[in-house]
Scaffold this active site. Sequence first.
Site, PDB file in Angstrom:
ATOM      1  N   CYS A   1      33.923  12.346  60.006  1.00  0.00           N
ATOM      2  CA  CYS A   1      33.723  10.900  60.033  1.00  0.00           C
ATOM      3  C   CYS A   1      35.022  10.226  59.615  1.00  0.00           C
ATOM      4  CB  CYS A   1      32.590  10.545  59.069  1.00  0.00           C
ATOM      5  SG  CYS A   1      32.234   8.783  58.959  1.00  0.00           S
TER       6      CYS A   1
ATOM      7  N   HIS B   1      25.164   5.022  60.879  1.00  0.00           N
ATOM      8  CA  HIS B   1      26.007   4.101  60.096  1.00  0.00           C
ATOM      9  C   HIS B   1      25.371   2.715  60.005  1.00  0.00           C
ATOM     10  CE1 HIS B   1      29.553   6.305  58.956  1.00  0.00           C
ATOM     11  NE2 HIS B   1      29.800   6.699  60.187  1.00  0.00           N
TER      12      HIS B   1
ATOM     13  N   HIS C   1      25.082   9.621  65.307  1.00  0.00           N
ATOM     14  CA  HIS C   1      25.954   9.513  64.131  1.00  0.00           C
ATOM     15  C   HIS C   1      26.306   8.042  63.892  1.00  0.00           C
ATOM     16  CE1 HIS C   1      29.534  10.975  61.631  1.00  0.00           C
ATOM     17  NE2 HIS C   1      29.820   9.706  61.833  1.00  0.00           N
ATOM     18  N   GLU C   2      26.659   7.329  64.963  1.00  0.00           N
ATOM     19  CA  GLU C   2      27.055   5.921  64.822  1.00  0.00           C
ATOM     20  C   GLU C   2      25.858   5.032  64.472  1.00  0.00           C
ATOM     21  OE1 GLU C   2      30.130   5.380  64.411  1.00  0.00           O
ATOM     22  OE2 GLU C   2      30.618   7.394  65.107  1.00  0.00           O
TER      23      GLU C   2
END
Length: 187
Positions: A114, A161, A157-158
């Site tokens: 990351c 966030h 993954h994004e």
Amino acid sequence: MITMENIIREGHPTLREVAKEVSLPLSEEDVQLGKDMLEFLINSQDPVKAEELQLRGGVGLAAPQLDISKRIIAVHVPSDDPEKPEPQLSAVMYNPKIASHSVQDACLGEGEGCLSVDREVPGYVVRHARVTVTYTDATGQQQKIRLKNYQAIVVQHEIDHLNGVMFYDHIDAENPYALKDGVLVLE
């Protein structure tokens, strides 16, 4: 232009917040932010520009990583086929949501990294192998896209966030390389 100095690191409180929905129609500011985020990813994958600008290579970036608590992500997954140089996936997604996902799970054999984490975190990050994502594009149009394997992992993954979740939250602290039966390990 976004550089590594604009990216906040783990421990910063914004990375643990649930980001706010982006208002529609999109503001010029939000459209420009998306363009800048995508430009950062493209530059970070260009060996000459990355060295010149001192960028770490990335395939995804979320607005919270820039200390902007908005539901905006950019992804730029390069082609792995030298015959087809265009990227596998290149998009800015406003208010992305996972509409559906596979029962099958997958993880990257080498783990995840990351741009907001300056250390190696060993272990498998198990995610859905396939996802259908809905989002608004920069022109304000609703989009629906089906992704699998690596592309699906990058987008998940994004989106994490946007929900204040870091990739290492998914790693089993007791046994970082433990996997249930049937998990696809992508090399």
